[in-house]
Write a protein that holds these residues in place. Structure first.
Motif, PDB file in Angstrom:
ATOM      1  N   ILE A  18       5.652   3.684   4.001  1.00  0.00           N
ATOM      2  CA  ILE A  18       7.059   4.051   3.582  1.00  0.00           C
ATOM      3  C   ILE A  18       8.554   4.515   3.638  1.00  0.00           C
ATOM      4  O   ILE A  18       9.530   3.875   3.786  1.00  0.00           O
ATOM      5  CB  ILE A  18       6.867   4.060   2.125  1.00  0.00           C
ATOM      6  CG1 ILE A  18       5.830   2.991   1.745  1.00  0.00           C
ATOM      7  CG2 ILE A  18       7.842   4.391   0.745  1.00  0.00           C
ATOM      8  CD1 ILE A  18       4.542   3.797   0.134  1.00  0.00           C
ATOM      9  N   VAL A  40      -3.968  -0.915   2.656  1.00  0.00           N
ATOM     10  CA  VAL A  40      -5.042  -1.235   1.600  1.00  0.00           C
ATOM     11  C   VAL A  40      -5.165  -1.030   0.345  1.00  0.00           C
ATOM     12  O   VAL A  40      -6.515  -0.258  -0.351  1.00  0.00           O
ATOM     13  CB  VAL A  40      -6.214  -0.054   2.494  1.00  0.00           C
ATOM     14  CG1 VAL A  40      -6.793  -0.459   3.945  1.00  0.00           C
ATOM     15  CG2 VAL A  40      -5.699   1.148   2.665  1.00  0.00           C
ATOM     16  N   GLN A  92       0.313  11.667  -0.629  1.00  0.00           N
ATOM     17  CA  GLN A  92       0.638  11.810   0.386  1.00  0.00           C
ATOM     18  C   GLN A  92       1.968  11.163   0.871  1.00  0.00           C
ATOM     19  O   GLN A  92       2.755  11.221   1.726  1.00  0.00           O
ATOM     20  CB  GLN A  92      -0.517  11.469   1.366  1.00  0.00           C
ATOM     21  CG  GLN A  92      -0.025  11.888   2.839  1.00  0.00           C
ATOM     22  CD  GLN A  92      -1.269  11.521   4.287  1.00  0.00           C
ATOM     23  OE1 GLN A  92      -2.307  10.929   3.018  1.00  0.00           O
ATOM     24  NE2 GLN A  92      -0.886  10.820   5.146  1.00  0.00           N
ATOM     25  N   TYR A  93       0.994   9.488   0.000  1.00  0.00           N
ATOM     26  CA  TYR A  93       2.679   8.426   0.754  1.00  0.00           C
ATOM     27  C   TYR A  93       3.612   8.491  -0.455  1.00  0.00           C
ATOM     28  O   TYR A  93       4.829   7.770   0.044  1.00  0.00           O
ATOM     29  CB  TYR A  93       1.822   7.457   0.029  1.00  0.00           C
ATOM     30  CG  TYR A  93       1.027   6.955   2.155  1.00  0.00           C
ATOM     31  CD1 TYR A  93       1.702   7.005   2.922  1.00  0.00           C
ATOM     32  CD2 TYR A  93      -0.213   7.147   1.511  1.00  0.00           C
ATOM     33  CE1 TYR A  93       1.465   6.219   4.567  1.00  0.00           C
ATOM     34  CE2 TYR A  93      -1.134   6.975   2.891  1.00  0.00           C
ATOM     35  CZ  TYR A  93      -0.754   7.126   4.188  1.00  0.00           C
ATOM     36  OH  TYR A  93      -1.418   6.637   4.955  1.00  0.00           O
ATOM     37  N   ILE A 131       1.054   0.446   6.263  1.00  0.00           N
ATOM     38  CA  ILE A 131       1.346   1.439   4.832  1.00  0.00           C
ATOM     39  C   ILE A 131       0.893   2.885   5.452  1.00  0.00           C
ATOM     40  O   ILE A 131       1.587   3.785   5.716  1.00  0.00           O
ATOM     41  CB  ILE A 131       0.941   1.303   3.953  1.00  0.00           C
ATOM     42  CG1 ILE A 131       2.552   0.420   3.480  1.00  0.00           C
ATOM     43  CG2 ILE A 131       1.291   2.320   3.003  1.00  0.00           C
ATOM     44  CD1 ILE A 131       2.608   0.833   1.220  1.00  0.00           C
ATOM     45  N   SER A 132      -0.074   2.521   6.045  1.00  0.00           N
ATOM     46  CA  SER A 132      -1.421   4.148   6.670  1.00  0.00           C
ATOM     47  C   SER A 132      -1.037   4.305   7.675  1.00  0.00           C
ATOM     48  O   SER A 132      -2.357   3.699   8.623  1.00  0.00           O
ATOM     49  CB  SER A 132      -2.011   4.633   6.196  1.00  0.00           C
ATOM     50  OG  SER A 132      -2.806   2.789   5.494  1.00  0.00           O
ATOM     51  N   MET A 133      -0.218   4.824   8.979  1.00  0.00           N
ATOM     52  CA  MET A 133      -0.815   4.557  10.862  1.00  0.00           C
ATOM     53  C   MET A 133      -0.972   6.224  10.225  1.00  0.00           C
ATOM     54  O   MET A 133      -0.525   6.934  10.411  1.00  0.00           O
ATOM     55  CB  MET A 133       0.421   4.499  10.984  1.00  0.00           C
ATOM     56  CG  MET A 133       1.188   2.390  11.053  1.00  0.00           C
ATOM     57  SD  MET A 133       2.777   1.982  11.578  1.00  0.00           S
ATOM     58  CE  MET A 133       1.962   1.907  13.414  1.00  0.00           C
ATOM     59  N   ASP A 134      -1.740   6.556  11.062  1.00  0.00           N
ATOM     60  CA  ASP A 134      -2.575   8.106  11.028  1.00  0.00           C
ATOM     61  C   ASP A 134      -1.867   9.128  10.024  1.00  0.00           C
ATOM     62  O   ASP A 134      -2.375   8.681   8.842  1.00  0.00           O
ATOM     63  CB  ASP A 134      -2.096   8.527  12.793  1.00  0.00           C
ATOM     64  CG  ASP A 134      -3.111   7.723  13.586  1.00  0.00           C
ATOM     65  OD1 ASP A 134      -3.948   7.997  13.497  1.00  0.00           O
ATOM     66  OD2 ASP A 134      -2.497   7.420  14.994  1.00  0.00           O
ATOM     67  N   THR A 135      -0.933   9.471  10.597  1.00  0.00           N
ATOM     68  CA  THR A 135      -0.431  10.900   9.445  1.00  0.00           C
ATOM     69  C   THR A 135       1.030   9.915   8.750  1.00  0.00           C
ATOM     70  O   THR A 135       1.274  10.779   8.104  1.00  0.00           O
ATOM     71  CB  THR A 135       0.094  11.886  10.314  1.00  0.00           C
ATOM     72  OG1 THR A 135       0.856  11.771  11.408  1.00  0.00           O
ATOM     73  CG2 THR A 135      -1.120  12.493  10.420  1.00  0.00           C
ATOM     74  N   LEU A 136       1.520   8.647   9.792  1.00  0.00           N
ATOM     75  CA  LEU A 136       3.411   8.636   9.294  1.00  0.00           C
ATOM     76  C   LEU A 136       2.833   7.633   7.933  1.00  0.00           C
ATOM     77  O   LEU A 136       1.913   6.678   8.180  1.00  0.00           O
ATOM     78  CB  LEU A 136       3.339   7.951  10.556  1.00  0.00           C
ATOM     79  CG  LEU A 136       4.225   8.626  11.629  1.00  0.00           C
ATOM     80  CD1 LEU A 136       4.671   7.803  12.344  1.00  0.00           C
ATOM     81  CD2 LEU A 136       5.713   9.282  11.150  1.00  0.00           C
ATOM     82  N   ASN A 137       3.810   7.545   7.639  1.00  0.00           N
ATOM     83  CA  ASN A 137       3.797   7.048   6.346  1.00  0.00           C
ATOM     84  C   ASN A 137       5.169   5.774   6.262  1.00  0.00           C
ATOM     85  O   ASN A 137       6.093   6.132   6.665  1.00  0.00           O
ATOM     86  CB  ASN A 137       4.690   8.025   5.398  1.00  0.00           C
ATOM     87  CG  ASN A 137       4.616   7.108   3.615  1.00  0.00           C
ATOM     88  OD1 ASN A 137       4.906   6.799   3.732  1.00  0.00           O
ATOM     89  ND2 ASN A 137       4.290   7.622   2.962  1.00  0.00           N
ATOM     90  N   GLN A 160     -12.394   3.030  -1.663  1.00  0.00           N
ATOM     91  CA  GLN A 160     -11.135   3.389  -1.961  1.00  0.00           C
ATOM     92  C   GLN A 160     -11.150   4.360  -2.936  1.00  0.00           C
ATOM     93  O   GLN A 160     -10.379   5.106  -3.364  1.00  0.00           O
ATOM     94  CB  GLN A 160     -10.470   1.827  -1.733  1.00  0.00           C
ATOM     95  CG  GLN A 160      -8.943   2.936  -1.878  1.00  0.00           C
ATOM     96  CD  GLN A 160      -7.801   1.579  -2.281  1.00  0.00           C
ATOM     97  OE1 GLN A 160      -6.760   1.153  -2.913  1.00  0.00           O
ATOM     98  NE2 GLN A 160      -8.101   0.036  -0.579  1.00  0.00           N
TER      99      GLN A 160
END
Lengths: 337, 138
Positions: B65, B85, A205-206, B57-63, A193
């Motif tokens: 949150i 993760v 990104q998030y 939380i992280s599905m491909d490019t989708l967020n 990570q």
């Protein structure tokens, strides 16, 4: 303006030569460029100003153009009145008599030193950027191979061992082994990570630019025991990816420079949103540096920050001086969509 | 004995989906749907109205949150448990702020997920013990 007036005022060295390659007519610009009278440049006298390394090139090109009666085009260095060699583009076309015999050439020399410097700087920059990128890739490849891969091998061997009939483990030994493998797997995960975060900050990104910048400042502050003040104001949650990535990298690069070179104690990072732009200001109270030609071309960091912000239509400036700290400012326009 | 809670799983990694479904079934849960396409998560949640959504939380490019915010805006009352993760308190803050009830790190799914389900079903919050949650200090 007549042809004579034109020849007088264009910033190019105009000339004509006879068929014996002697220069017979020169424009006024020759006097300005060489600092001596036109007469002193006539014939072959001007050739003393050709850089010694370019003399052979000149003679060969000129002779070839004469023999083939083709247009001459060559780049050579000429000594200016201030003893500086300037790169000149020499272009000339053959002159012919009514019978079609070659009578000489009419040509001009244009100073292209600045264009050449720029082109060289750009080529040099892209060369160094490629080198830096390759260096980074090979470092990550090495870490993946030498470190992560080795520990993955250790992990899978440990699991296989639990399954081998010839390896007889007592129950406590077995439990101990499983605990150790679990710990190893978690460590590998954490290190992967970390590695991936170095490649691309997932927070950007998030969670967006504001959060990523705050976190970056906190991290630098803790890791390098530096007072980093971070102010984020009125920054929109959703920004175009290129804008947030390039602003983040600019802040990151600035902080890296501060840590490496500045010996600063206090750092301030400000990110402010306005109606149609975002403004980044990173400043420190460190030793600063003299902005001169040398570090302007060598400082890959400064150049790459400038390139990054230019690529998204922004501006970049750096102010520094010996013992005056360093101030980096970037502004990026936001197109309302 | 309690009624089996209905659960929707959303993760684009099928191996993780398998592990999680197995785990939850053994914990007396009713896995009513497994969604591995982030684009249809919201639609499926609104259609099925599960008691709990376990959301990566992280599905491909989708967020994930953003998906949670959207679910809350759509009036979805399911409890949301984030799987992630990212072992980082900024992520925890953002996830809980977006309407999550629990945050479980993927490396501790086997030990923490069932506890998280039990907690959110009685209106409590849950965080993997390795994570620190300092509300409002992001």
């Amino acid at each position: 303006m007549g042809a004579a007036g034109l020849a007088k005022s264009v910033p190019a060295l105009l000339w004509t030569s006879r068929d014996d390659k002697q220069l017979t007519e020169l424009s006024e610009e020759w006097e300005r460029f060489t600092g001596v009278s036109r007469e002193d440049n006539l014939g072959t006298q001007w050739m003393q100003r050709i850089h010694p390394k370019d003399l052979a090139v000149w003679e060969r090109s000129f002779s070839e153009a004469y023999e083939s009666r083709r247009t001459l085009s060559v780049r050579i260095r000429l000594e200016r009145h201030d003893s500086q060699y300037r790169w000149m583009l020499v272009r000339a076309t053959p002159l012919t008599s009514e019978d079609g015999d070659l009578t000489g050439f009419a040509g001009c020399c244009i100073d292209i030193t600045e264009e050449k410097d720029l082109a060289e700087a750009a080529a040099d920059l892209s060369g160094r950027l490629i080198q830096a990128q390759e260096g980074e890739r090979s470092r990550i490849a090495r870490e993946l191979h030498d470190d992560i891969n080795q520990r993955m091998a250790l992990l899978s061997n440990g699991i296989q061992e639990l399954d081998l009939p010839q390896v007889r483990l007592t129950l406590p030994q077995r439990r101990h082994q499983i605990q150790a493998l679990k710990k190893l797997a978690l460590e590998i995960g954490a290190d992967l990570q970390f590695l991936s975060r170095q490649l691309h900050p997932s927070k950007l990104q998030y969670l967006g630019l504001s959060s990523a910048i705050r976190s970056l400042c906190r991290e630098v502050s803790v890791r390098h025991k530096l007072d980093v003040r971070c102010v984020v104001r009125d920054v929109p949650d959703k920004l175009p990816e290129a804008v947030s990535l390039n602003l983040f990298r600019t802040a990151q690069e600035s902080l890296q420079n501060i840590v490496k070179h500045s010996r600063a104690q206090h750092v301030s990072v400000e990110l402010t949103g306005a109606a149609n732009s975002i403004f980044l200001h990173v400043s420190d109270d460190g030793v600063g540096f003299e902005l001169n030609h040398e570090n302007r071309s060598k400082g890959l960091g400064l150049v790459s920050m400038r390139e990054r912000l230019h690529s998204i239509g922004g501006t970049f400036s750096v102010n520094s001086g010996r013992m005056a700290g360093t101030h980096i400012q970037g502004t990026v326009p936001l197109i309302q969509g | 004995m309690r009624k089996k809670p209905s659960i929707l799983l959303a993760d684009d990694n099928t191996a993780i989906l398998d592990v999680v479904s197995r785990l939850l079934r053994s914990h007396q849960c009713n896995v009513i749907a497994r969604v591995n396409d982030g684009a249809i998560v919201v639609k499926e949640c609104l259609r099925l109205r599960p008691e709990v959504i376990v959301l990566d939380i992280s599905m491909d490019t989708l967020n994930g949150i953003d998906l949670a915010r959207e679910l809350v805006l759509c009036g979805c009352s399911s409890k949301i448990i984030f799987l992630s993760v990212h072992e980082d308190s900024d992520f925890v803050n953002a996830a809980m702020g977006a309407g999550g009830s629990a945050y479980v790190v993927k490396s501790r799914v086997a030990t923490d997920l069932c506890a998280a389900i039990d907690a959110v079903l009685i209106d409590k919050r849950y965080l993997s013990p390795t994570m620190l949650y300092h509300a409002g200090t992001s």
